[in-house]
Scaffold this motif. Sequence first.
Motif, PDB file in Angstrom:
ATOM      1  N   UNK A   7      44.432  40.832  44.141  1.00 32.56           N
ATOM      2  CA  UNK A   7      43.167  40.443  44.761  1.00 32.56           C
ATOM      3  C   UNK A   7      42.046  40.591  43.750  1.00 32.56           C
ATOM      4  N   UNK A   8      41.505  39.473  43.278  1.00 36.33           N
ATOM      5  CA  UNK A   8      40.348  39.554  42.378  1.00 36.33           C
ATOM      6  C   UNK A   8      39.097  39.756  43.229  1.00 36.33           C
ATOM      7  N   UNK A  17      37.416  44.143  52.723  1.00 35.78           N
ATOM      8  CA  UNK A  17      37.925  44.034  54.100  1.00 35.78           C
ATOM      9  C   UNK A  17      39.317  43.403  54.115  1.00 35.78           C
ATOM     10  N   UNK A  18      39.536  42.416  53.247  1.00 40.66           N
ATOM     11  CA  UNK A  18      40.862  41.788  53.163  1.00 40.66           C
ATOM     12  C   UNK A  18      41.886  42.788  52.632  1.00 40.66           C
ATOM     13  N   UNK A  72      44.837  36.303  45.625  1.00 43.93           N
ATOM     14  CA  UNK A  72      43.657  36.012  46.444  1.00 43.93           C
ATOM     15  C   UNK A  72      42.434  36.170  45.548  1.00 43.93           C
ATOM     16  N   UNK A  73      41.605  35.136  45.486  1.00 47.32           N
ATOM     17  CA  UNK A  73      40.522  35.094  44.492  1.00 47.32           C
ATOM     18  C   UNK A  73      39.150  35.136  45.161  1.00 47.32           C
ATOM     19  N   UNK A  74      38.500  36.324  45.088  1.00 48.54           N
ATOM     20  CA  UNK A  74      37.164  36.516  45.648  1.00 48.54           C
ATOM     21  C   UNK A  74      36.094  36.675  44.578  1.00 48.54           C
ATOM     22  N   UNK A 114      45.048  31.869  47.195  1.00 48.27           N
ATOM     23  CA  UNK A 114      44.061  31.784  48.271  1.00 48.27           C
ATOM     24  C   UNK A 114      42.683  31.821  47.627  1.00 48.27           C
ATOM     25  N   UNK A 115      41.876  30.784  47.889  1.00 45.65           N
ATOM     26  CA  UNK A 115      40.571  30.673  47.242  1.00 45.65           C
ATOM     27  C   UNK A 115      39.437  30.904  48.226  1.00 45.65           C
TER      28      UNK A 115
END
Length: 327
Positions: A7-8, A17-18, A72-74, A114-115
């Motif tokens: 997870x970035x 939260x994710x 997952x890219x935040x 996931x973007x």
Amino acid sequence: MGKRILVTGGAGYIGSHVVKVLGERGYEVLVYDNLSTGHEWAVLYGRLVRGDLGDRETLRKTFEEFRPDAVMHFAALIVVPESVREPLRYYRNNVVNTLNLLEVMREFGVDKFIFSSSAAVYGVPERVPVPETAPLNPINPYGETKAAVERILRDLSGSGADFRYISLRYFNVAGADPEGRVGFAYPDPTHLIIRAVKTAKGEFSKLEIYGTDYPTPDGTCIRDYIHVVDLAEAHIVALEYLLEGGRSEVFNCGYGHGYSVREVVETVKRVTGRDFRVVEAPRRPGDPPILVADARRIRERLGWQPRYDDLEFIVKTAWEWELKGRG
């Protein structure tokens, strides 16, 4: 589950939260974050690697050691006015660094992505509620960077490469973990609900309303507000869909109805029990009068079932988090 998820930006508001939900569901998590706006304490599960996406060496080493099943890219810069002042910084961070990430993923055979996208890709939409099929017509550099990455993902997925992605277009994210373990923790927020509860708390002397002459019932803009935990759950159903072999997709994340700025302000005053000064200010350039999601697709295709579609509850959790003092 046993699946490994990288997870970035997982130390930030939405990412944390994710990560919390991923950990609770039994996923093995690694957070990659430069902590420019995130916080180490917000990473409740897994391991944190402090690194920048511009640092290919650290990124490659992280992939080599962790071997994720999906990413997952935040990690992104998100402040619209700042993007107007510093467009090159936004393009480098949000687009070039995403290219670095995608290239390292390809090098290590990671093909599920996931973007974290945004309703900003729509600009001022012609139709409301806005469907995913609406044209991408961003009106600021921030929205342009999100649209650029979406086009890269589309082209990569269609290139014959073994790569599948979900792009989630967020509308207005607000609220905090109802258990009070994570929440919004930036000192100078621009989002209305967070700004309003901080004003109720006394951190700001006034709350500005930008524009009161829009073609809406009370003259102020209407927005679709989604609770951050419902948004986190949307990421989980998207991840499960990809892990089970689902194809590349784009989904709006919102509730399909909106509240005006004045309605939000009154709700914050009611929930907090505190009055505060509200000042009318000129419109901000490019603000659409109404921005509401057509979010039927994610409900119908992925079975997403939001639990917190209630403005008072959204405000209540944001307020309770502020009172804890970490925001």
